[in-house]
Design a protein around this motif. Sequence first.
Motif, PDB file in Angstrom:
ATOM      1  N   ARG A   1      58.481 120.873  28.334  1.00  0.00           N
ATOM      2  CA  ARG A   1      58.367 119.753  27.387  1.00  0.00           C
ATOM      3  C   ARG A   1      59.380 118.656  27.700  1.00  0.00           C
ATOM      4  O   ARG A   1      59.030 117.466  27.744  1.00  0.00           O
ATOM      5  CB  ARG A   1      58.573 120.271  25.967  1.00  0.00           C
ATOM      6  CG  ARG A   1      58.467 119.198  24.888  1.00  0.00           C
ATOM      7  CD  ARG A   1      58.238 119.795  23.520  1.00  0.00           C
ATOM      8  NE  ARG A   1      59.323 120.628  23.077  1.00  0.00           N
ATOM      9  CZ  ARG A   1      60.112 120.341  22.016  1.00  0.00           C
ATOM     10  NH1 ARG A   1      59.917 119.225  21.328  1.00  0.00           N
ATOM     11  NH2 ARG A   1      61.069 121.164  21.650  1.00  0.00           N
TER      12      ARG A   1
ATOM     13  N   ASN B   1      58.539 114.936  29.033  1.00  0.00           N
ATOM     14  CA  ASN B   1      58.956 113.863  28.138  1.00  0.00           C
ATOM     15  C   ASN B   1      59.726 112.784  28.890  1.00  0.00           C
ATOM     16  O   ASN B   1      59.644 111.595  28.558  1.00  0.00           O
ATOM     17  CB  ASN B   1      59.818 114.437  27.015  1.00  0.00           C
ATOM     18  CG  ASN B   1      60.236 113.394  25.991  1.00  0.00           C
ATOM     19  OD1 ASN B   1      59.403 112.852  25.269  1.00  0.00           O
ATOM     20  ND2 ASN B   1      61.518 113.109  25.924  1.00  0.00           N
TER      21      ASN B   1
ATOM     22  N   LEU C   1      53.776 109.946  27.299  1.00  0.00           N
ATOM     23  CA  LEU C   1      54.042 111.100  26.427  1.00  0.00           C
ATOM     24  C   LEU C   1      55.276 110.812  25.585  1.00  0.00           C
ATOM     25  O   LEU C   1      56.397 110.833  26.068  1.00  0.00           O
ATOM     26  CB  LEU C   1      54.245 112.357  27.274  1.00  0.00           C
ATOM     27  CG  LEU C   1      54.437 113.661  26.505  1.00  0.00           C
ATOM     28  CD1 LEU C   1      53.190 114.001  25.695  1.00  0.00           C
ATOM     29  CD2 LEU C   1      54.776 114.803  27.466  1.00  0.00           C
TER      30      LEU C   1
ATOM     31  N   PRO D   1      56.789 114.657  22.366  1.00  0.00           N
ATOM     32  CA  PRO D   1      55.833 115.752  22.527  1.00  0.00           C
ATOM     33  C   PRO D   1      56.132 116.930  21.606  1.00  0.00           C
ATOM     34  O   PRO D   1      57.288 117.249  21.337  1.00  0.00           O
ATOM     35  CB  PRO D   1      56.017 116.151  23.997  1.00  0.00           C
ATOM     36  CG  PRO D   1      57.415 115.733  24.325  1.00  0.00           C
ATOM     37  CD  PRO D   1      57.646 114.475  23.543  1.00  0.00           C
TER      38      PRO D   1
ATOM     39  N   SER E   1      49.814 122.517  30.728  1.00  0.00           N
ATOM     40  CA  SER E   1      49.997 121.066  30.762  1.00  0.00           C
ATOM     41  C   SER E   1      49.848 120.624  32.210  1.00  0.00           C
ATOM     42  O   SER E   1      50.463 121.221  33.102  1.00  0.00           O
ATOM     43  CB  SER E   1      51.377 120.674  30.220  1.00  0.00           C
ATOM     44  OG  SER E   1      51.527 121.095  28.874  1.00  0.00           O
TER      45      SER E   1
ATOM     46  N   TYR F   1      48.058 118.239  27.921  1.00  0.00           N
ATOM     47  CA  TYR F   1      49.339 118.676  27.361  1.00  0.00           C
ATOM     48  C   TYR F   1      49.088 119.750  26.312  1.00  0.00           C
ATOM     49  O   TYR F   1      48.249 119.582  25.426  1.00  0.00           O
ATOM     50  CB  TYR F   1      50.098 117.499  26.722  1.00  0.00           C
ATOM     51  CG  TYR F   1      51.445 117.919  26.177  1.00  0.00           C
ATOM     52  CD1 TYR F   1      52.525 118.119  27.039  1.00  0.00           C
ATOM     53  CD2 TYR F   1      51.634 118.152  24.821  1.00  0.00           C
ATOM     54  CE1 TYR F   1      53.753 118.540  26.559  1.00  0.00           C
ATOM     55  CE2 TYR F   1      52.862 118.561  24.326  1.00  0.00           C
ATOM     56  CZ  TYR F   1      53.921 118.755  25.198  1.00  0.00           C
ATOM     57  OH  TYR F   1      55.137 119.183  24.716  1.00  0.00           O
TER      58      TYR F   1
END
Length: 225
Positions: free
Chosen positions: A179, A183, A189, A192, A201, A215
Amino acid sequence: MNKGCTFYFVRHGQTYFNHYRKIQGWSNTPLTEEGAEDVYRSARGLADVKFDAVYTSDLSRTVQTASIILEENKHADELTIEMMPEFREVFFGSFEGEDVDKAWAAINKELKYPSVAEMYAQSSIPERMNATKKADPHNDAEDFLTFWTRIEEGLMKLISKHRDTGEKILVVAHGNTIRYLLNNLVAELENPQPLLNASVSVATYRDGAYHLEKYNEVRHFKDIE
């Protein structure tokens, strides 16, 4: 036009620390029975994808997850798993193994939000990670710069090896690792949401830019027919 390459980032399946709601980080706990089954369901949905390389962190839950994915894949006969410590989860220092709610309540004392929920809503990822290091009595937890430098080094190794090959690369790692990585790399994005266990993802890399295709995807999960 450059061929680029495509990364399939998969979060590991549910572990016992996930199940018990404990901070996991660098701690090793195996997949639960439910966690393994979710990985099998995710793997069946990815069975037709021809991966050209497979990478994991060096923590057992990602290796276990990747092994299941390769077991179910129709094109994985020649593939081997390459473990990379660069893709480990965030290290939480002395908060490792602590109850999630207790740990974040202690961390929020550094940030001083009225509640943990407001801390999550209003603070940034770097702020929370830096506060975790400050709140750790031993000061061992990773701050954001330390964490980012580590995972960026890992990603650059993959880019150097696979750029402009058109290859599909499987990277099995951790919720925060994937993540936070996406990010910071994918412009579209924003903020997130946390990743589900065994979710996929997908991001393409071409001409120096990353583009998000999927994602936190779980709709590909496939049960035994």
